[in-house]
Design a protein around this motif. Structure first.
Motif, short mmCIF file in Angstrom:
data_model
loop_
_atom_site.label_atom_id
_atom_site.label_comp_id
_atom_site.label_asym_id
_atom_site.label_seq_id
_atom_site.Cartn_x
_atom_site.Cartn_y
_atom_site.Cartn_z
N GLU A 145 0.84 -1.19 0.00
CA GLU A 145 0.00 0.00 0.00
C GLU A 145 0.88 1.24 0.00
OE1 GLU A 145 -2.31 -0.33 3.53
OE2 GLU A 145 -3.51 -2.04 2.82
N ALA A 146 0.34 2.34 -0.51
CA ALA A 146 1.07 3.61 -0.48
C ALA A 146 1.38 3.96 0.98
CB ALA A 146 0.25 4.71 -1.13
N GLY A 147 2.61 4.35 1.22
CA GLY A 147 3.06 4.68 2.57
C GLY A 147 3.84 3.57 3.24
N ASP A 148 3.79 2.35 2.69
CA ASP A 148 4.58 1.26 3.26
C ASP A 148 6.07 1.55 3.11
OD1 ASP A 148 2.39 -0.26 3.99
OD2 ASP A 148 2.43 -1.54 2.20
N THR A 149 6.81 1.25 4.15
CA THR A 149 8.27 1.37 4.12
C THR A 149 8.87 -0.02 4.23
OG1 THR A 149 8.26 3.58 5.11
CG2 THR A 149 10.30 2.32 5.27
N LEU A 150 9.76 -0.35 3.32
CA LEU A 150 10.39 -1.67 3.29
C LEU A 150 11.89 -1.53 3.51
CD1 LEU A 150 8.59 -3.13 0.15
CD2 LEU A 150 8.14 -3.73 2.52
N LYS A 151 12.41 -2.37 4.38
CA LYS A 151 13.85 -2.37 4.62
C LYS A 151 14.55 -3.15 3.52
CE LYS A 151 13.50 -2.20 9.69
NZ LYS A 151 13.84 -2.93 10.96
N THR A 152 15.73 -2.69 3.19
CA THR A 152 16.62 -3.44 2.31
C THR A 152 17.91 -3.69 3.08
OG1 THR A 152 17.57 -1.46 1.33
CG2 THR A 152 15.60 -2.36 0.28
N SER A 153 18.80 -4.46 2.50
CA SER A 153 20.03 -4.78 3.22
C SER A 153 20.95 -3.59 3.37
CB SER A 153 20.80 -5.88 2.48
OG SER A 153 21.37 -5.35 1.31
N GLY A 154 20.69 -2.51 2.60
CA GLY A 154 21.57 -1.37 2.63
C GLY A 154 22.78 -1.52 1.73
N VAL A 155 22.88 -2.67 1.04
CA VAL A 155 24.02 -2.91 0.17
C VAL A 155 23.79 -2.22 -1.17
CG1 VAL A 155 25.30 -4.68 -1.09
CG2 VAL A 155 24.56 -5.11 1.25
N THR A 156 24.79 -1.53 -1.66
CA THR A 156 24.74 -0.99 -3.02
C THR A 156 25.99 -1.45 -3.74
OG1 THR A 156 25.80 1.07 -2.33
CG2 THR A 156 23.40 1.05 -2.39
N THR A 157 25.87 -1.57 -5.03
CA THR A 157 27.02 -1.99 -5.80
C THR A 157 27.71 -0.79 -6.40
OG1 THR A 157 27.76 -3.24 -7.72
CG2 THR A 157 25.52 -2.39 -7.80
N PRO A 158 29.04 -0.74 -6.38
CA PRO A 158 29.73 0.37 -7.03
C PRO A 158 29.76 0.23 -8.54
CG PRO A 158 31.32 -1.16 -6.09
CD PRO A 158 29.96 -1.66 -5.69
N VAL A 159 29.12 -0.81 -9.06
CA VAL A 159 29.10 -1.08 -10.50
C VAL A 159 27.65 -1.02 -10.98
CG1 VAL A 159 29.74 -2.68 -12.31
CG2 VAL A 159 31.08 -2.60 -10.21
N ALA A 160 27.41 -0.29 -12.06
CA ALA A 160 26.06 -0.19 -12.63
C ALA A 160 26.20 0.03 -14.14
CB ALA A 160 25.28 0.93 -11.98
N GLY A 161 25.06 0.15 -14.81
CA GLY A 161 25.10 0.44 -16.22
C GLY A 161 25.24 -0.77 -17.12
N TYR A 162 25.03 -1.96 -16.60
CA TYR A 162 25.07 -3.17 -17.42
C TYR A 162 23.74 -3.90 -17.26
CZ TYR A 162 26.01 -5.42 -12.92
OH TYR A 162 25.93 -5.84 -11.63
N GLY A 163 23.48 -4.87 -18.12
CA GLY A 163 22.20 -5.54 -18.05
C GLY A 163 22.21 -6.89 -18.72
N ALA A 164 21.02 -7.45 -18.85
CA ALA A 164 20.84 -8.79 -19.43
C ALA A 164 19.99 -8.69 -20.68
CB ALA A 164 20.17 -9.72 -18.42
N VAL A 165 20.23 -9.58 -21.63
CA VAL A 165 19.33 -9.74 -22.76
C VAL A 165 18.11 -10.51 -22.25
CG1 VAL A 165 19.04 -10.74 -25.05
CG2 VAL A 165 21.27 -9.80 -24.37
N PRO A 166 16.90 -10.01 -22.45
CA PRO A 166 15.71 -10.69 -21.92
C PRO A 166 15.62 -12.14 -22.40
CG PRO A 166 15.14 -8.51 -22.73
CD PRO A 166 16.56 -8.76 -23.15
N PRO A 167 15.11 -13.03 -21.58
CA PRO A 167 15.03 -14.45 -21.95
C PRO A 167 14.20 -14.70 -23.20
CG PRO A 167 13.79 -14.02 -19.93
CD PRO A 167 14.61 -12.81 -20.21
N THR A 168 13.21 -13.84 -23.46
CA THR A 168 12.40 -14.03 -24.67
C THR A 168 13.23 -13.88 -25.94
OG1 THR A 168 11.74 -11.70 -24.49
CG2 THR A 168 10.19 -13.36 -23.64
#
Length: 335
Positions: A145-168
């Motif tokens: 619902e709007a307003g819900d707060t969810l915890k995450t592990s707090g981990v972030t990766t110093p690497v981004a900008g890459y991805g996967a070819v979709p399985p389809t």
């Protein structure tokens, strides 16, 4: 940590499911599209069973309260981070206070918002998945619902900008490429011989339509009724996702992630595990067609999926190692 700003019905926290409790009447739940979640977790260097947000209705908007890397898999849609377009099936890192918006999909039905480290909700019976029918797991056993707060592990990766070819784009569809029909391989089930030859013919050659009376429990299909040689009464039996039951009206129901743990309608076929992700991405009103296969062929059909995921793991490992070496960052560093 993230806060949900906008959401519609039926968006939930899910992981790979809750196996091992069907004898107690507890279904597996978990994501409908296991491949999409595994891709997201591989991209983010998560554990395979880390939880995500499964989207079934749109638009969906969340705000990052702390920095976090993320990937949205499963669908092709307009995705933005503070208004800047984001590619699906790719890794990005959000700063605190940035807002992620996922619009209506152009292709696919269920999207998966995967966060580095996973969504941190209590583990219930070995899983973080939401069991809506039992009202447990996930976020207090209910849709987000709007307003819900969810915890995450707090981990972030110093690497981004890459991805996967979709399985389809990688995994060959059974029955050939046809954007108007979703082709699924199925194995004749225990009660297949109880149906008439005409029912067998209709089963394999009908383009069945997914009706609006469909959800995570099962897809109800519309088409010419499948008839039995004679009316039968069966003892209840265990249900797993993929089983196709035929109630008295003759129109099939494909059991899915939130399937009942037991049932008594005749079983005509079972959709193989390797094709359930395709069914998960089918929209209401879409047409599907069954293609007969053997048990051996069904087992072998998992090999291309495992190869696809293994190749992705290797690519991500090489990319991250190379990028970390260039930047001088360490794997455990915060972004």
């Amino acid at each position: 940590m993230i806060t949900i700003l906008e959401t519609s019905a039926l968006n939930t926290v899910q992981d790979l499911g809750r196996p091992g409790y069907r004898n107690l009447g507890v279904g597996t739940s978990g994501v409908m599209d296991h491949v999409a979640l595994q891709v997201g977790n591989i991209l983010l260097h998560n554990q395979p069973g880390d939880a995500c947000i499964e989207l079934q209705t749109y638009p969906f908007v969340l705000r990052f309260e702390t920095a976090g890397s993320f990937a949205v898999t499963g669908i092709d849609a307009d995705i933005t981070l503070d208004g800047t377009p984001v590619l699906p099936w790719s890794v990005m890192t959000a700063a605190p206070e940035q807002m992620l918006r996922v619009g209506q999909p152009r292709a696919g039905a269920r999207g998966y918002v995967c966060i580095a480290g996973g969504i941190d909700v209590p583990v219930v019976l070995g899983s973080r998945s939401t069991q809506l029918r039992g009202s447990f797991g996930g976020m207090d056993g209910r849709p987000l619902e709007a307003g819900d707060t969810l915890k995450t592990s707090g981990v972030t990766t110093p690497v981004a900008g890459y991805g996967a070819v979709p399985p389809t784009s990688i995994l060959a569809a059974p029955g050939g490429q046809d954007s108007t029909v979703i082709n699924l391989r199925a194995i004749p089930a225990t009660d297949y011989a109880l149906f008439t030859a005409q029912a067998h013919e209709r089963l394999w050659h009908t383009q069945w339509r997914i009706t609006p009376q469909s959800n995570r429990v099962g897809y109800r299909l519309s088409g010419a009724p499948l008839e039995l040689h004679q009316r039968v009464e069966l003892r209840s039996y265990g249900i797993v996702p993929g089983i196709v039951q035929v109630p008295p009206a003759g129109e099939p129901i494909v059991q899915l992630a939130d399937a009942n743990t037991a049932g008594g309608y005749p079983r005509i076929v079972t959709v193989i595990e390797a094709d359930l992700w395709r069914l998960a991405q089918a929209r209401i009103g879409a047409r599907i067609r069954f293609h007969e296969c053997t048990h051996q062929q069904g087992v072998a059909a998992m090999a291309p999926i495992e190869a696809y995921l293994d190749d992705l793991r290797m690519m991500v490992a090489h990319y991250r190692k190379s990028a970390l070496r260039r930047t001088g960052a360490k794997p455990g560093d915060k972004a």
